[in-house]
Design a protein around this motif. Sequence first.
Motif, PDB file in Angstrom:
ATOM      1  N   LYS A 187      -3.707   3.703  -4.184  1.00  0.00           N
ATOM      2  CA  LYS A 187      -3.200   3.444  -2.827  1.00  0.00           C
ATOM      3  C   LYS A 187      -3.228   1.978  -2.402  1.00  0.00           C
ATOM      4  O   LYS A 187      -2.340   1.527  -1.679  1.00  0.00           O
ATOM      5  CB  LYS A 187      -3.977   4.286  -1.806  1.00  0.00           C
ATOM      6  N   ASP A 188      -4.269   1.228  -2.799  1.00  0.00           N
ATOM      7  CA  ASP A 188      -4.362  -0.147  -2.282  1.00  0.00           C
ATOM      8  C   ASP A 188      -4.941  -1.128  -3.306  1.00  0.00           C
ATOM      9  O   ASP A 188      -5.690  -2.029  -2.949  1.00  0.00           O
ATOM     10  CB  ASP A 188      -5.145  -0.192  -0.968  1.00  0.00           C
ATOM     11  N   CYS A 217     -11.391  -1.921  -3.424  1.00  0.00           N
ATOM     12  CA  CYS A 217     -10.508  -1.316  -2.415  1.00  0.00           C
ATOM     13  C   CYS A 217     -10.872   0.165  -2.322  1.00  0.00           C
ATOM     14  O   CYS A 217     -11.814   0.616  -2.984  1.00  0.00           O
ATOM     15  CB  CYS A 217      -9.034  -1.515  -2.773  1.00  0.00           C
ATOM     16  N   THR A 226       0.861  -1.191   0.000  1.00  0.00           N
ATOM     17  CA  THR A 226       0.000   0.000   0.000  1.00  0.00           C
ATOM     18  C   THR A 226       0.893   1.235   0.000  1.00  0.00           C
ATOM     19  O   THR A 226       2.035   1.193   0.495  1.00  0.00           O
ATOM     20  CB  THR A 226      -0.919   0.031   1.246  1.00  0.00           C
ATOM     21  N   HIS A 268      -1.255   5.737   2.708  1.00  0.00           N
ATOM     22  CA  HIS A 268      -2.489   5.004   2.994  1.00  0.00           C
ATOM     23  C   HIS A 268      -2.541   4.632   4.476  1.00  0.00           C
ATOM     24  O   HIS A 268      -1.520   4.306   5.081  1.00  0.00           O
ATOM     25  CB  HIS A 268      -2.554   3.745   2.125  1.00  0.00           C
TER      26      HIS A 268
END
Length: 619
Positions: free
Chosen positions: A513-514, A508, A243, A247
């Motif tokens: 970010k993820d 997500c 990540t 985040h």
Amino acid sequence: MKTVQSGIRARCLDSAETNKQHKVIMSSPSLLVLYGSQMGTAQDTAHRIVRQAQRRRMQVKVLPLDSYSVANLISETLVVFVCSTTGQGDPPDNMKNFWRFLFRKSLPAGSLGRLDCAVLGLGDSSYPKFNFVAKKLHKRLLQLGASVLLPVGLADDQHDLGSDAVIDPWLASLWEKVFALYPSLAEVIPLKEDEPLPPTYTFHFLDDVKEEIDDRLRIPMDQTVPSQSHPFPARVVFNKRVTELSHFQDVRHIEFDITGSNIEFAAGDVVVMRPCNSPEDVELFCQLLRLDPETLFTLRATDNTAVPARLPQPCTVRQLVESFLDIAAVPRRSFFELLSTFATNELERDKLAEFSSAAGQDELHSYCNRPRRTALEVLADFPHTTAELKADYLFDLFPEIQPRSFSIASSLQAYPNRLQILVAVVQYKTKLYKPRRGLCSTWLASLDPAQGEVYVPLWVKKGGLKFPKEKSTPVIMVGPGTGVAPFRSALQERIAEGKTANVLFFGCRSEIKDFYFKSEWEEMTKAGHLVLFTAFSRDQEDKVYVQHHVRENAELLWDLIAKKSACFYIAGNAKEMPASVCDALKEVFQQEGSVTAEEAEQMLVAMERTGQFQSETWS
């Protein structure tokens, strides 16, 4: 003269009372407590029942169900079963053999005719198959002719006061029934609540012994498959954060080298490991209890209990605290009950007694459960009592660190001799100053192979998800967040086997970010091996989740499920996502299949029964 005579009379009366007690104890029933426990809660409750029986001076024995010779059940007279439910209504690992035996069709209907028993289930009503194992066990015992003393207890972790809200009144009813069955027990004078019972083990410290304990993990030379009793020390190859640093959540992609382990696994299987306590917690624990971490000791059981096999003999205090005692867990009520028996400070004794009582459970939850206060922090809050603690009671106070399971996120066909996992590092705030941290995820995140070789003892077991063998059967997978881990394993395995009818719904917070394994999904999509739908919930004003895309793709999903017998899978957090996805799927059935809400529900139930619908969720 009168004084002498009255003294003799008093001694005679005492002696008569002792003899009477002894005769009552000899004629009282022998209680057997059997438990099936995955995370230690049922085990703790079973031991609580044992302590209550010991205080009533009963002969009592406690065992995990798979350590008990189930064929002996026909000759037992009084048994209490305590069991939890795992996964999708499955029995815990330490009662699976018992479970298989008990449900043999060849067992005669009246085979348990002389047994009086009771069943206590520990569950969580946020899961669809709440206390399924306890209910099924209760029903099966009745079928086999057992007399059930009281209705099955269905404890619920979701209750405001936790499982004890059901366990307390259930246990009170149990003892009433046992006393009615065995009136001689009512004559027994029980041990006082503030009187400590004998410890399970005694410590024998080895003074002036300076020998080095070799606690290095050795790779086994024999050809056995690694298991809980013989884990394989797997080298950590890499440990990467996946990540963005900005985040809020640290998620790790970790790879282990399993060369020479004989470990084999398929998509849907899980890897299991036991974490260690942090060096800081180990040091603080030793300071609070005034123990030298380097001191060696051996253990001796006070009865027929086996010494824990995974502890070396002799062992250092540091090894014991680091790898065995669960000092970072939120303590259960039994912890406070035992701790209160050592209290000499009046203020601390009163507070511990309150936390141990049925009336004090709301207070205990406010102090301990809601803020997630650890056992170590409780010891620091009760310094006078902690100073009185004897090492002999450490195993009675602290449960053993339980193994943790993770979905395997890779396939041996794509990564031979390697095993990968995707781990969200648990950290959150409560009213306490220090952030709360997950023991296993924090420990895993701290393992840095760049600082030198790191090994993790692990083993593999079958998971709850099974993927179709037929090449033509499509699969639809819904895996938001780290729920995508088993589906990465499945996709790698299926593509290697030429199975290309794959649909993945991934969700997500943010694409940048993820979005785990983004480049891999893009490659699979480009090659025509995957149809991918993504939901980035925070990348636009209106939140978008995986269930929205399930609804939007109703035509595709109906075609795959109704015409091509596709299998549908859900994996991820058990909170709201699974129910929302199921609702969306039922809407697909109604819209495209022109069926009623009730018929859509029945379709989903039928799919689940045949394995066409499967889910693996965790809280």
